[in-house]
Scaffold this motif. Structure first.
Motif, short mmCIF file in Angstrom:
data_model
loop_
_atom_site.label_atom_id
_atom_site.label_comp_id
_atom_site.label_asym_id
_atom_site.label_seq_id
_atom_site.Cartn_x
_atom_site.Cartn_y
_atom_site.Cartn_z
N THR A 1 -20.14 -10.27 31.38
CA THR A 1 -18.90 -11.70 30.90
C THR A 1 -17.53 -11.17 31.60
N ILE A 2 -16.91 -11.96 31.09
CA ILE A 2 -15.10 -10.88 31.71
C ILE A 2 -14.96 -10.38 30.46
N ALA B 1 -15.12 -8.76 36.28
CA ALA B 1 -16.76 -9.07 35.43
C ALA B 1 -17.36 -7.55 34.73
N ARG B 2 -17.77 -7.64 33.65
CA ARG B 2 -18.32 -6.50 33.52
C ARG B 2 -20.04 -6.88 33.07
N THR B 3 -21.08 -6.20 33.08
CA THR B 3 -22.31 -6.53 32.63
C THR B 3 -22.75 -5.07 31.92
N ASN B 4 -23.25 -4.89 31.19
CA ASN B 4 -23.90 -4.52 30.26
C ASN B 4 -24.69 -3.07 31.49
N CYS C 1 -28.68 -8.21 27.90
CA CYS C 1 -27.70 -9.69 27.26
C CYS C 1 -26.64 -8.69 26.74
N PRO C 2 -25.26 -9.08 26.96
CA PRO C 2 -24.89 -8.51 25.30
C PRO C 2 -24.65 -9.89 24.57
N GLY D 1 -14.75 -19.67 28.07
CA GLY D 1 -14.15 -18.37 27.08
C GLY D 1 -14.60 -16.83 28.11
N GLY D 2 -13.64 -16.18 28.03
CA GLY D 2 -15.05 -14.77 28.72
C GLY D 2 -15.92 -14.04 27.76
N ARG D 3 -16.34 -14.49 26.74
CA ARG D 3 -17.21 -14.12 26.36
C ARG D 3 -18.80 -14.31 26.51
#
Length: 288
Positions: A219-220, A225-228, A233-234, A244-246
């Motif tokens: 997600t942004i 750009a970030r990952t868990n 999955c977030p 949207g960024g989410r």
């Protein structure tokens, strides 16, 4: 077989779980027509498509279930709580229904943010309201990745009430289970999907996502750009599909960037692969 009436049923996720556990789902209420169509495609009865305050034909039941609207209490929302005149007061309508039907038990679900909303006052009001109706409560927070073997970081509060104290005392909270399933079992990185799910280079901030790794979900956040870190999955939000960024996205095996498809989202929500869904999605691709 215990009879269940579902409120704010959505696409039928809670009702599906109760059905799989051997309960008889006899009624469902949902105000969203599209969600109701998905529900009806998977269950044998019609959905009462009305605002809960206008419902007057609910059959007698043993159990009431409901995931009352969470936007008013979510950390991702405005956190208006009971001051939200559209969603915030839905709990009281559900409490009214519990008072009217006096089921043996109920299960209510909401976001984890309900716990600390308004410094805990909101949850205390909910607890007091239900206890005044004569129910003994168990309140637990469960995360899908820790209790359901589903790779989604999804924390939810479950409020379970029993009319009989002995049933309340027999209840045992869920125990954690190992997360053995990976996102590859839920997301097909090799699939060719409809063009509308792909993010093109012309979209805003494409440079933030073009260099992400494969086989992870991003997600942004804070213009990155970030990952868990656990490669899960977030939390999927009610705004899925609206941009949207989410909105989670992936890099496919052929180096394209796309958002998750409805089928993938359904699977990550715990629905079986053969669950029937009908979708109408508006994609903005505004990843900022």
């Amino acid at each position: 077989m215990l009879k269940v009436a579902g409120f704010f049923a959505g696409s039928g996720g809670i009702e599906l779980g109760f059905s799989q556990a051997g309960f008889n789902i006899i009624y469902a209420n949902e105000i969203n027509p599209l969600a109701a169509k998905i529900y009806e495609a998977n269950f044998k009865h019609k959905v009462d498509i009305k605002d809960i305050k206008d419902v007057d034909n609910v059959p007698n039941c043993d159990v009431i279930v409901g995931g009352f609207p969470c936007q008013s209490f979510s950390l991702a929302g405005l956190k208006l709580g009971f001051n939200d005149k559209v969603n915030g007061n839905c709990f009281f309508e559900l409490a009214r229904m519990i008072k009217l039907k006096t089921p043996k038990a109920f299960m209510l679900e909401n976001v984890k943010g309900l716990v600390n909303h308004d410094k805990g006052k909101t949850l205390n009001i909910i607890k007091n309201t239900l206890e005044e109706l004569g129910y003994y409560l168990h309140i637990n927070i469960y995360n899908a990745k820790e209790y359901a073997n589903i790779p989604q970081n999804r924390e939810r509060i479950f409020i379970i009430g029993f009319k009989d104290k002995r049933a309340y005392e027999r209840y045992k909270p869920l125990g954690k289970v190992p997360l053995t399933k990976s996102i590859n079992e839920f997301v097909d990185f090799n699939a060719l999907v409809d063009e509308k799910y792909y993010i093109k280079e012309s979209f805003t901030r494409y440079e933030l996502v073009k260099d992400i790794e494969k086989y992870k979900i991003y997600t942004i956040a804070f213009k990155q750009a970030r990952t868990n870190k656990d490669n899960v999955c977030p939390c999927l939000l009610a705004s899925m599909g609206k941009g949207g960024g989410r909105t989670p996205f992936i890099k496919t095996s052929d180096d394209k960037i796309r958002i998750l498809t409805p089928k993938e989202c359904f699977k990550l929500q715990g629905y079986p692969s053969d669950y029937i869904y009908i979708h109408k999605i508006y994609l903005k691709h505004n990843f900022i």
